[in-house]
Design a protein around this motif. Sequence first.
Motif, PDB file in Angstrom:
ATOM      1  N   GLN A   1       1.594   6.793  -6.977  1.00  0.00           N
ATOM      2  CA  GLN A   1       0.479   7.435  -7.660  1.00  0.00           C
ATOM      3  C   GLN A   1       0.724   8.915  -7.922  1.00  0.00           C
ATOM      4  O   GLN A   1       0.152   9.488  -8.848  1.00  0.00           O
ATOM      5  CB  GLN A   1      -0.818   7.234  -6.885  1.00  0.00           C
ATOM      6  CG  GLN A   1      -0.939   8.012  -5.603  1.00  0.00           C
ATOM      7  CD  GLN A   1      -2.222   7.690  -4.858  1.00  0.00           C
ATOM      8  OE1 GLN A   1      -3.026   6.882  -5.311  1.00  0.00           O
ATOM      9  NE2 GLN A   1      -2.407   8.309  -3.713  1.00  0.00           N
ATOM     10  N   ASN A   2       1.576   9.564  -7.143  1.00  0.00           N
ATOM     11  CA  ASN A   2       1.858  10.984  -7.349  1.00  0.00           C
ATOM     12  C   ASN A   2       3.255  11.241  -7.910  1.00  0.00           C
ATOM     13  O   ASN A   2       3.662  12.384  -8.031  1.00  0.00           O
ATOM     14  CB  ASN A   2       1.702  11.745  -6.028  1.00  0.00           C
ATOM     15  CG  ASN A   2       0.266  11.771  -5.572  1.00  0.00           C
ATOM     16  OD1 ASN A   2      -0.637  11.886  -6.387  1.00  0.00           O
ATOM     17  ND2 ASN A   2       0.051  11.645  -4.283  1.00  0.00           N
ATOM     18  N   LEU A   3       3.968  10.191  -8.249  1.00  0.00           N
ATOM     19  CA  LEU A   3       5.353  10.324  -8.695  1.00  0.00           C
ATOM     20  C   LEU A   3       5.465  11.173  -9.964  1.00  0.00           C
ATOM     21  O   LEU A   3       6.317  12.059 -10.042  1.00  0.00           O
ATOM     22  CB  LEU A   3       5.966   8.946  -8.932  1.00  0.00           C
ATOM     23  CG  LEU A   3       7.457   8.906  -9.198  1.00  0.00           C
ATOM     24  CD1 LEU A   3       8.213   9.490  -8.019  1.00  0.00           C
ATOM     25  CD2 LEU A   3       7.901   7.487  -9.455  1.00  0.00           C
ATOM     26  N   ALA A   4       4.615  10.956 -10.929  1.00  0.00           N
ATOM     27  CA  ALA A   4       4.691  11.726 -12.182  1.00  0.00           C
ATOM     28  C   ALA A   4       4.411  13.200 -11.931  1.00  0.00           C
ATOM     29  O   ALA A   4       5.056  14.073 -12.523  1.00  0.00           O
ATOM     30  CB  ALA A   4       3.718  11.161 -13.205  1.00  0.00           C
TER      31      ALA A   4
ATOM     32  N   ASP B   1       0.827  -1.223   0.000  1.00  0.00           N
ATOM     33  CA  ASP B   1       0.000   0.000   0.000  1.00  0.00           C
ATOM     34  C   ASP B   1       0.852   1.260   0.000  1.00  0.00           C
ATOM     35  O   ASP B   1       0.573   2.208  -0.735  1.00  0.00           O
ATOM     36  CB  ASP B   1      -0.938   0.021   1.213  1.00  0.00           C
ATOM     37  CG  ASP B   1      -2.042  -1.011   1.088  1.00  0.00           C
ATOM     38  OD1 ASP B   1      -2.313  -1.443  -0.047  1.00  0.00           O
ATOM     39  OD2 ASP B   1      -2.620  -1.370   2.129  1.00  0.00           O
ATOM     40  N   SER B   2       1.896   1.291   0.818  1.00  0.00           N
ATOM     41  CA  SER B   2       2.726   2.504   0.886  1.00  0.00           C
ATOM     42  C   SER B   2       3.459   2.747  -0.430  1.00  0.00           C
ATOM     43  O   SER B   2       3.628   3.889  -0.853  1.00  0.00           O
ATOM     44  CB  SER B   2       3.726   2.391   2.035  1.00  0.00           C
ATOM     45  OG  SER B   2       4.614   1.312   1.812  1.00  0.00           O
ATOM     46  N   TYR B   3       3.872   1.684  -1.093  1.00  0.00           N
ATOM     47  CA  TYR B   3       4.549   1.824  -2.382  1.00  0.00           C
ATOM     48  C   TYR B   3       3.615   2.449  -3.414  1.00  0.00           C
ATOM     49  O   TYR B   3       4.002   3.361  -4.144  1.00  0.00           O
ATOM     50  CB  TYR B   3       5.032   0.462  -2.867  1.00  0.00           C
ATOM     51  CG  TYR B   3       5.608   0.503  -4.257  1.00  0.00           C
ATOM     52  CD1 TYR B   3       6.873   1.023  -4.488  1.00  0.00           C
ATOM     53  CD2 TYR B   3       4.876   0.056  -5.346  1.00  0.00           C
ATOM     54  CE1 TYR B   3       7.397   1.080  -5.767  1.00  0.00           C
ATOM     55  CE2 TYR B   3       5.385   0.113  -6.623  1.00  0.00           C
ATOM     56  CZ  TYR B   3       6.643   0.621  -6.823  1.00  0.00           C
ATOM     57  OH  TYR B   3       7.150   0.685  -8.085  1.00  0.00           O
TER      58      TYR B   3
END
Length: 60
Positions: free
Chosen positions: A47-50, A40-42
Motif C-alpha cells: 500500500q505504501n510502495l508507490a 496481510d503483511s504483503y
Amino acid sequence: MMIKDLIMSSNYSLLQSIVTISFVALFVGMLIWINRKGSDSYYKKAQNLALEEGVKNGKK
C-alpha cells in the motif's frame, strides 16, 4: 453464407451459462486469493510502495 446461417440458428444459452459460471468462479477465486492466510503483511507493504518509490526518486 453457411457460417452466418449456423451462427444465427445456434442457441447461445449454453455459452451464456459458461461465461457466467466462469465470471463467478474468477470473482470468488480472487476473493479467496486476496483474503488468504498470510497476505496481510504483503498488502501492508504494497500500500505504501508507490509513495516510497517516489521518495527514493526525489519526487514528491
